[in-house]
Design a protein around this motif. Structure first.
Motif, PDB file in Angstrom:
ATOM      1  N   UNK A 289       7.950   0.071   8.651  1.00  0.00           N
ATOM      2  CA  UNK A 289       8.174  -1.304   8.204  1.00  0.00           C
ATOM      3  C   UNK A 289       6.870  -1.976   7.768  1.00  0.00           C
ATOM      4  N   UNK A 290       6.032  -1.216   7.066  1.00  0.00           N
ATOM      5  CA  UNK A 290       4.812  -1.780   6.510  1.00  0.00           C
ATOM      6  C   UNK A 290       3.674  -1.935   7.491  1.00  0.00           C
ATOM      7  N   UNK A 291       3.806  -1.441   8.713  1.00  0.00           N
ATOM      8  CA  UNK A 291       2.748  -1.528   9.726  1.00  0.00           C
ATOM      9  C   UNK A 291       2.311  -0.116  10.098  1.00  0.00           C
ATOM     10  N   UNK A 292       0.994   0.090  10.162  1.00  0.00           N
ATOM     11  CA  UNK A 292       0.441   1.391  10.537  1.00  0.00           C
ATOM     12  C   UNK A 292       0.224   1.425  12.043  1.00  0.00           C
ATOM     13  N   UNK A 293       0.785   2.406  12.706  1.00  0.00           N
ATOM     14  CA  UNK A 293       0.638   2.589  14.151  1.00  0.00           C
ATOM     15  C   UNK A 293      -0.147   3.876  14.409  1.00  0.00           C
ATOM     16  N   UNK A 294      -1.037   3.846  15.369  1.00  0.00           N
ATOM     17  CA  UNK A 294      -1.695   5.076  15.804  1.00  0.00           C
ATOM     18  C   UNK A 294      -2.117   4.952  17.249  1.00  0.00           C
ATOM     19  N   UNK A 295      -2.397   6.107  17.841  1.00  0.00           N
ATOM     20  CA  UNK A 295      -2.681   6.211  19.268  1.00  0.00           C
ATOM     21  C   UNK A 295      -4.095   6.723  19.478  1.00  0.00           C
ATOM     22  N   UNK A 296      -4.803   6.117  20.441  1.00  0.00           N
ATOM     23  CA  UNK A 296      -6.117   6.596  20.864  1.00  0.00           C
ATOM     24  C   UNK A 296      -6.022   7.068  22.308  1.00  0.00           C
ATOM     25  N   UNK A 297      -6.570   8.241  22.566  1.00  0.00           N
ATOM     26  CA  UNK A 297      -6.564   8.797  23.924  1.00  0.00           C
ATOM     27  C   UNK A 297      -7.956   8.867  24.534  1.00  0.00           C
ATOM     28  N   UNK A 298      -8.932   8.399  23.801  1.00  0.00           N
ATOM     29  CA  UNK A 298     -10.289   8.235  24.313  1.00  0.00           C
ATOM     30  C   UNK A 298     -11.008   7.265  23.380  1.00  0.00           C
ATOM     31  N   UNK A 299     -12.060   6.618  23.849  1.00  0.00           N
ATOM     32  CA  UNK A 299     -12.761   5.651  22.988  1.00  0.00           C
ATOM     33  C   UNK A 299     -13.307   6.326  21.732  1.00  0.00           C
TER      34      UNK A 299
ATOM     35  N   UNK B 297       0.847  -1.181   0.000  1.00  0.00           N
ATOM     36  CA  UNK B 297       0.000   0.000   0.000  1.00  0.00           C
ATOM     37  C   UNK B 297       0.884   1.234   0.000  1.00  0.00           C
ATOM     38  N   UNK B 298       0.304   2.350  -0.446  1.00  0.00           N
ATOM     39  CA  UNK B 298       1.072   3.592  -0.505  1.00  0.00           C
ATOM     40  C   UNK B 298       0.648   4.591   0.564  1.00  0.00           C
ATOM     41  N   UNK B 299      -0.594   4.492   1.061  1.00  0.00           N
ATOM     42  CA  UNK B 299      -1.028   5.422   2.104  1.00  0.00           C
ATOM     43  C   UNK B 299      -2.162   4.794   2.907  1.00  0.00           C
ATOM     44  N   UNK B 300      -2.334   5.307   4.104  1.00  0.00           N
ATOM     45  CA  UNK B 300      -3.377   4.832   5.000  1.00  0.00           C
ATOM     46  C   UNK B 300      -3.970   6.052   5.710  1.00  0.00           C
ATOM     47  N   UNK B 301      -5.277   6.035   5.894  1.00  0.00           N
ATOM     48  CA  UNK B 301      -5.909   7.110   6.662  1.00  0.00           C
ATOM     49  C   UNK B 301      -6.978   6.529   7.567  1.00  0.00           C
ATOM     50  N   UNK B 302      -7.284   7.281   8.591  1.00  0.00           N
ATOM     51  CA  UNK B 302      -8.264   6.886   9.590  1.00  0.00           C
ATOM     52  C   UNK B 302      -9.419   7.888   9.533  1.00  0.00           C
ATOM     53  N   UNK B 303     -10.606   7.391   9.294  1.00  0.00           N
ATOM     54  CA  UNK B 303     -11.796   8.248   9.256  1.00  0.00           C
ATOM     55  C   UNK B 303     -12.702   7.938  10.434  1.00  0.00           C
ATOM     56  N   UNK B 304     -13.516   8.926  10.880  1.00  0.00           N
ATOM     57  CA  UNK B 304     -13.577  10.295  10.401  1.00  0.00           C
ATOM     58  C   UNK B 304     -12.278  11.068  10.659  1.00  0.00           C
TER      59      UNK B 304
END
Length: 486
Positions: free
Chosen positions: A116-126, A98-105
């Motif tokens: 290294x081909x893995x998407x990481x993101x952080x959540x600070x509330x549900x 893949x070339x890009x990843x996004x999180x909606x909304x």
């Protein structure tokens, strides 16, 4: 002190406070083992998803198969868990590059980082989110989360999937009912003055039935799998919080002639025929909040008379939710009602409906007569009045209109036109312009059945404010009185 900290954590999660304040909460994570009988039947290997508290040990999540988009049925993915404080997710796409990843909304402000081909993101509330690789909306990952419920009945701390199979039906005659880990089948007819808890490792194969009851609360961390239409009918003082519905053959929930109903944190993904999300017929004092509804029919509906149902719709509040209509509308109001007859001489009204802080991820309606992500189609002598849509963000319209306010007289559904549409405000509504939209429309039926007193306040399409009728943007007919632009 310990009790105070836990109470503070609960209040912060409920109030959805800004990340800076939410970070003060203790980091806690709750992952729900899946029942062993679904190990091979329900898993989707498109993604490997892990979660942890910052600096903690990664925990694998079970990626469920969820069918989406009846026009072109595909299997997307879904994971869910509970947490307080902060968690980190790692999402690995297992098939292809893949070339890009996004999180909606995108308004939630969740920004993935790829390493290294893995998407990481952080959540600070549900949050309830869609993770999309290269804009693939049909094979995306749905991430559903909720604050940890400290009042959920306890189960063994070392529970794992091999321990979870078919569960015994709980005693529904008790004041407190607990659906524990496992797969539950049977008739789930609830009684008045009952509190129901559904564990995160529970899968229910039949709907809840709340008919002729009052004072019922349902708190769910679990799944309803392939279940058609949880029903609330002739009921009052009902609260339903947290259930996840997947792969239902038709709709998700239906509320009929009921009052004082709260639907909170409802998460639904459906691609069945007539798969409305949360449907309402002649209900009063309804609150919908913090939900994620993806359907292949209307996400939220508010109607009056249909079949053997009679009555009015009043005092509806919808907020903090995400709507995704693979087919049909995000919101549809008023197409079904009562054309007066000697047996039923009164027309019906829908009034005082409020929709705020809503993300619409997509709208696709191929039939021009019914287009409208936000639709008011007053039919069958319905009068629709005092409706507010505000603070709404629309990401994409595959085919359809941003809004459609129409006195409807359709051959398929109606026996008369609507009586009127009055006093509607559209405020702070912003559509990106993505997709292939047609012009929004405001249309009355004749000189007696008009659309009156509409305010369009800071409504933009592709960054441009609507300031009047314009080809390809907004169309009016001659049976519209009193349009105010701000």
């Amino acid at each position: 002190m310990f009790i105070f900290i836990r109470v503070l954590a609960f209040l912060l999660a409920c109030l959805q406070l800004p990340p800076a304040l939410a970070q003060a909460m203790p980091d806690r994570l709750q992952v729900h083992p899946f029942p062993n009988p679904v190990r091979y039947t329900h898993h989707n290997d498109d993604f490997t998803v892990r979660v942890r508290t910052p600096g903690g040990v990664w925990q694998d999540l079970y990626e469920y198969k969820v069918k989406v988009d009846l026009d072109n049925p595909q299997m997307a993915s879904m994971v869910y868990f509970n947490f307080n404080g902060t968690v980190e997710l790692a999402v690995q796409k297992n098939n292809g590059i893949f070339s890009q990843v996004r999180v909606r909304p995108e308004g939630k402000g969740v920004k993935p980082v790829v390493k290294d081909g893995i998407a990481y993101f952080t959540l600070r509330r549900p949050e309830n989110l869609s993770v999309e690789f290269d804009d693939d909306h049909l094979h995306n990952l749905h991430v559903f989360t909720h604050a940890i419920r400290d009042d959920m009945p306890a189960v063994p701390a070392n529970l794992n999937s091999n321990d979870i199979g078919t569960a015994q039906l709980p005693d529904l005659t008790q004041k407190t009912v607990f659906f524990g880990p496992g797969i539950h089948s049977g008739e789930f007819r609830l009684r008045s003055h009952t509190t129901v808890y559904i564990h995160g490792s529970a899968i229910l194969k039949n709907p809840l039935i709340l008919e002729g009851v009052e004072d019922v609360k349902v708190y769910s961390d679990g799944l309803f799998d392939g279940v058609d239409m949880t029903t609330i009918r002739n009921a009052r003082n009902i609260e339903i919080d947290g259930p996840i519905f997947i792969n239902q053959p038709h709709g998700t929930m239906r509320c009929i002639t009921s009052q004082d109903v709260t639907e909170r944190s409802i998460r639904s993904i459906g691609a069945g025929q007539w798969s409305d999300g949360l449907g309402h017929f002649a209900c009063e004092r309804v609150t919908i909040a913090d939900s994620f509804i993806r359907t292949s029919d209307d996400c939220l509906t508010f109607y009056n008379h249909r079949w053997d149902i009679w009555g009015n719709t009043r005092d509806v509040k919808v907020s903090g939710s995400t709507l995704w209509a693979d087919i049909a509308h995000a919101v549809m109001i008023g197409i079904h009602g009562n054309t007066p007859t000697p047996q039923h001489p009164q027309s019906e009204v829908l009034e005082r409906l409020r929709f705020s802080d809503i993300d619409i991820l997509d709208h696709d309606e191929d039939d021009p007569e019914y287009e409208g992500a936000l639709g008011i189609m007053a039919g069958d002598d319905n009068l629709v009045r005092d409706v507010v849509f505000e603070d709404i963000r629309v990401d994409r319209i595959e085919e359809g209109k941003l809004f459609n306010l129409k006195i409807a007289y359709t051959a398929k559904y109606n026996t008369s036109p609507g009586l009127g549409i009055e006093n509607v405000t559209l405020r702070n509504i912003h559509y990106t312009g993505k997709g292939s939209p047609s012009a929004s429309a405001i249309t009355g039926h004749d000189a007696q059945r008009k659309v009156r007193n509409i305010t369009i306040d800071n409504v933009t399409v592709g960054g441009k404010r609507i300031t009047g009728p314009e080809a390809g943007v907004l169309e009016l007919n001659q049976f519209v009185d009193g349009i105010h632009y701000r």
